[in-house]
Design a protein around this motif. Structure first.
Motif, mmCIF file in Angstrom:
data_model
loop_
_atom_site.group_PDB
_atom_site.id
_atom_site.type_symbol
_atom_site.label_atom_id
_atom_site.label_comp_id
_atom_site.label_asym_id
_atom_site.label_seq_id
_atom_site.Cartn_x
_atom_site.Cartn_y
_atom_site.Cartn_z
ATOM 1 N N ASN A 123 0.816 -1.216 -0.366
ATOM 2 C CA ASN A 123 -0.391 0.128 0.038
ATOM 3 C C ASN A 123 0.979 1.097 0.049
ATOM 4 O OD1 ASN A 123 -2.493 -0.580 0.218
ATOM 5 N ND2 ASN A 123 -2.865 -1.600 2.274
ATOM 6 N N GLU A 124 2.346 1.386 0.737
ATOM 7 C CA GLU A 124 2.644 2.623 1.024
ATOM 8 C C GLU A 124 3.569 2.872 0.002
ATOM 9 O OE1 GLU A 124 2.140 4.650 2.898
ATOM 10 O OE2 GLU A 124 0.402 3.231 4.893
ATOM 11 N N ARG A 163 1.122 4.148 -2.989
ATOM 12 C CA ARG A 163 0.981 5.617 -2.738
ATOM 13 C C ARG A 163 2.285 6.644 -3.044
ATOM 14 N NH1 ARG A 163 -2.184 7.077 1.707
ATOM 15 N NH2 ARG A 163 -1.972 4.990 2.928
ATOM 16 N N ARG A 203 2.534 7.013 -6.690
ATOM 17 C CA ARG A 203 1.239 6.981 -7.456
ATOM 18 C C ARG A 203 1.808 8.948 -6.955
ATOM 19 N NH1 ARG A 203 -1.359 7.664 -10.797
ATOM 20 N NH2 ARG A 203 -2.511 8.635 -10.072
ATOM 21 N N SER A 204 2.088 9.577 -5.998
ATOM 22 C CA SER A 204 2.432 10.957 -5.419
ATOM 23 C C SER A 204 3.739 11.083 -7.047
ATOM 24 C CB SER A 204 3.152 10.479 -4.152
ATOM 25 O OG SER A 204 4.375 9.893 -3.900
ATOM 26 N N GLY A 211 -5.052 0.656 2.648
ATOM 27 C CA GLY A 211 -4.748 1.998 2.411
ATOM 28 C C GLY A 211 -5.761 3.535 2.632
ATOM 29 N N LEU A 217 -6.390 5.685 -0.044
ATOM 30 C CA LEU A 217 -6.238 5.217 -1.171
ATOM 31 C C LEU A 217 -6.317 4.519 -1.971
ATOM 32 C CD1 LEU A 217 -4.288 6.826 -3.927
ATOM 33 C CD2 LEU A 217 -2.462 4.845 -2.730
ATOM 34 N N ASP A 245 -9.313 6.125 -6.998
ATOM 35 C CA ASP A 245 -8.016 6.549 -7.746
ATOM 36 C C ASP A 245 -7.979 5.697 -9.098
ATOM 37 O OD1 ASP A 245 -5.944 6.683 -8.996
ATOM 38 O OD2 ASP A 245 -4.339 7.156 -6.926
ATOM 39 N N GLN A 275 4.927 4.517 7.913
ATOM 40 C CA GLN A 275 5.510 4.682 6.521
ATOM 41 C C GLN A 275 6.727 5.204 6.592
ATOM 42 O OE1 GLN A 275 2.636 8.463 5.633
ATOM 43 N NE2 GLN A 275 0.687 7.092 4.785
#
Ligand SMILES: Nc1nc2c(ncn2[C@@H]2O[C@H](COP(=O)(O)OP(=O)(O)OP(=O)(O)O)[C@@H](O)[C@H]2O)c(=O)[nH]1
Ligand SMILES: [Mg+2]
Length: 321
Positions: free
Chosen positions: A65-66, A69, A72-73, A91, A94, A107, A232
């Motif tokens: 998940n992280e 994320r 995606r960033s 998540g 997100l 998303d 994270q």
């Protein structure tokens, strides 16, 4: 069935229902899959595939998940295949779970697909590799394949990955256990997750030592990264290690690395197709049972059946080999 027509064409146009359908065909070993996929094969090979494995509960899904994320960033799209997940993807904002993903309110740059291994007849490696191929053809930049590292069937799944990340944590996933399970051998990157918990430093040291001793002669030095996916922390370092491994593979020759894995894939597929022919509903099970009843030995029977199979095959010529 009209709807199923031109799934490949629809997939290329970005149709997610075509994507889902094709993966289902792959999962069910539907004969239509191979035919439909021919047109998509030239589009496969652009995504980087990250395999994430480790003992149950080590924090694989949390890390996935992280990682997603973070990707995606950085404006990358991410496809996720989770083989037999016992824990959900949580998540939150997100990702959400699979049902929420499927209604496409979240998303659109992320797609999650879960696959069950229970009840599958060894077709897991084939199905998950094909799912990755479909997601790759769809155009996702990164693919993440999560599988619990408990046995050969799960390790076979990792043949579809370019970089294998092994996630361990203090306690259950200690270094001795990992060595016993052969997890160090499959790792390109080692992650000590839950480094907020006691025992993390020791695990980190043990792994650094183990890696140093075992892989002295290998071209790639397996990095050991401390992380705490739950908060994270360290996730960027994990992605950096993946990127470094990617640069290494590319420098060594990406095509030949992938071709070796494709050979494994063909190997698995052929074995599975052959087993289905031999032992499926129209196969030899009943005959074998009868002959055993008549007192023949398993050894003799296997030898007889092998020679029958071989006589049906054309021996490859030198040129074909
Ligand atoms: N303390 C701590 N707990 C964590 C961390 N990362 C994950 N967890 C917790 O560990 C548990 C298992 O996490 P998952 O991500 O589901 O682990 P998994 O490896 O995917 O588990 P399976 O898919 O069931 O094998 C959950 O309760 C998480 O909240 C971490 O960095 N620190
Ligand atoms: Mg999981």
């Amino acid at each position: 069935m009209a709807q199923a027509h031109n799934l490949a064409e629809r997939l290329v146009r970005g149709d997610r229902s075509a994507l889902a359908r094709l993966i289902t065909w792959a999962e069910n070993a539907d004969p239509r899959f191979a035919a439909e996929f021919v047109a998509l094969w030239p589009r496969v090979g652009r995504a980087w595939r990250i395999g994430v494995t480790g003992p149950p509960g080590a924090g694989k899904s949390t890390l996935v998940n992280e990682l997603a994320r973070l990707e995606r960033s950085r404006s990358k799209t991410v496809g996720i295949v989770a083989v037999d997940p016992t824990s959900p993807f949580t998540g939150g904002a997100l990702l959400g779970d699979r049902i929420r993903m499927d209604d496409r309110t979240l998303d659109p740059g992320v797609y999650i697909r879960s696959m069950a291994s229970r009840g599958s007849h060894g077709g897991l490696a084939r199905a998950s590799a094909s799912a990755c191929d479909v997601l790759d053809a769809f155009g996702f930049d990164s693919l993440v394949l999560e599988t619990v590292g408990v046995g050969q069937a799960e390790y076979d799944v990792l043949d579809a990955a370019d970089t294998v990340v092994v996630v361990l944590c203090p306690g259950a996933g200690d270094s001795i256990q990992a060595m016993k399970a052969g997890l160090l051998e499959v790792a390109d990157v080692l992650v000590v997750n839950k480094s907020d918990l006691p025992g993390a430093d020791r695990l980190l040291n043990d792994l650094n030592e183990a890696v140093h001793v075992r892989f002295l002669k290998r071209a790639w030095n397996v990095p050991v990264v401390a992380a705490s996916a739950g908060t994270q922390a360290g996730v960027e370092q994990v992605l950096e290690a993946v990127e470094a491994h990617r640069a290494h593979v590319v420098a060594q020759g990406l095509e030949s690395a992938r071709r070796k894995k494709r050979v494994q894939q063909v190997h698995h597929m052929l074995a599975e197709l052959l087993a289905e022919q031999l032992w499926g509903p129209r196969g030899w099970s009943a005959r074998v049972e009868r002959e055993l009843e008549l007192g023949r030995s398993p050894q003799e029977l296997a030898a007889t059946l092998l020679s029958e199979v071989m006589s049906c095959l054309k021996t490859p010529t030198e040129a074909q080999r």
